[in-house]
Write a protein that holds these residues in place. Structure first.
Motif, PDB file in Angstrom:
ATOM      1  N   LEU A 130       0.829  -1.207   0.000  1.00 36.34           N
ATOM      2  CA  LEU A 130       0.000   0.000   0.000  1.00 36.34           C
ATOM      3  C   LEU A 130       0.863   1.256   0.000  1.00 36.34           C
ATOM      4  CD1 LEU A 130      -2.787  -1.142   2.490  1.00 36.34           C
ATOM      5  CD2 LEU A 130      -2.978  -0.887   0.003  1.00 36.34           C
ATOM      6  N   LEU A 185      -5.887  -0.509   4.910  1.00 34.02           N
ATOM      7  CA  LEU A 185      -6.173   0.532   3.924  1.00 34.02           C
ATOM      8  C   LEU A 185      -6.446   1.869   4.594  1.00 34.02           C
ATOM      9  CD1 LEU A 185      -8.277  -1.677   1.558  1.00 34.02           C
ATOM     10  CD2 LEU A 185      -6.517  -0.092   0.725  1.00 34.02           C
ATOM     11  N   VAL A 193     -10.697   6.846   1.903  1.00 34.19           N
ATOM     12  CA  VAL A 193     -10.866   5.436   1.555  1.00 34.19           C
ATOM     13  C   VAL A 193     -12.343   5.085   1.687  1.00 34.19           C
ATOM     14  CG1 VAL A 193     -10.213   3.055   2.051  1.00 34.19           C
ATOM     15  CG2 VAL A 193      -8.540   4.888   2.417  1.00 34.19           C
TER      16      VAL A 193
END
Length: 217
Positions: A130, A185, A193
């Protein structure tokens, strides 16, 4: 370890690499039928050039317009033949790179959109992946994902995921059904997000708890 293994940082297992290429080549239509509505939503209106981590045998090429370019980060060489054939069939230009997702080799701030599906479960360190995605995305770029995740604590699905942890990971090249990818995330430093959790109803029970969404750089 082969020369390609050294270059990519990914060691291809002689049996599992070929098995997974054949498995996803055969089961791809069934998996796609189950997740297609979520992919259609998050992969809508992709730009002309897209980076995909873990392109596999090309399940997501159908979401790119003919004439588009896919920069495919795929270190599992047994997948490459099917991936090239599918790109040709879909009319997508394929820039295939034998690299791991943690080290794409792409310039920082150079990418409009990165996509993944059923990949963050297999990488060695999803937080590192990520971070790499954030590095290569331009401001305002998007990471669009469809991934399977750990079931809720105390549920039969979570118990089965725990029980099958080792054979599942061995068969599917390190795939973990126990990752809190939604949490990772949200902690990865994206500007926003958006995540939708959902559940599939398939015989592959450890795989049935999933998320889909878009992370904005």
């Amino acid at each position: 370890m082969t020369q390609n293994d050294t270059a990519s940082g990914f060691e291809v297992h002689g049996a599992r690499g070929a098995f997974n290429a054949a498995f996803f080549g055969t089961m791809g239509p069934y998996i796609e039928w189950n997740v297609r509505q979520h992919k259609r939503r998050v992969f809508a209106d992709l730009p002309p050039t897209v980076v995909e981590i873990g392109s596999g045998v090309g399940a997501n090429l159908r979401y790119l317009r003919p004439g588009s370019t896919l920069v495919a980060i795929e270190p599992n060489i047994p997948m490459h033949r099917r991936l090239r054939a599918e790109a040709e069939r879909r009319g997508v230009h394929l820039d295939l790179r034998d690299r791991v997702a943690e080290r794409t080799g792409l310039p920082g701030g150079s990418v409009d959109s990165v996509i993944s599906s059923l990949v963050l479960c297999t990488v060695t360190d999803p937080a590192d992946v990520l971070a790499e995605i954030r590095r290569v995305l331009r401001p305002g770029g998007t990471f669009r994902f469809v991934e399977h995740v750990a079931g809720r604590s105390g549920t039969p699905t979570r118990a089965l995921q725990r029980a099958l942890r080792r054979p599942w990971a061995w068969t599917f090249e390190g795939c973990s059904c126990e990752r809190d990818l939604a949490g990772l995330l949200r902690a990865a430093g994206f500007a926003r997000v958006d995540i939708e959790p959902y559940r599939l109803h398939t015989p592959f029970i450890p795989f049935n708890t999933q998320i889909a969404g878009v992370a904005h750089a």
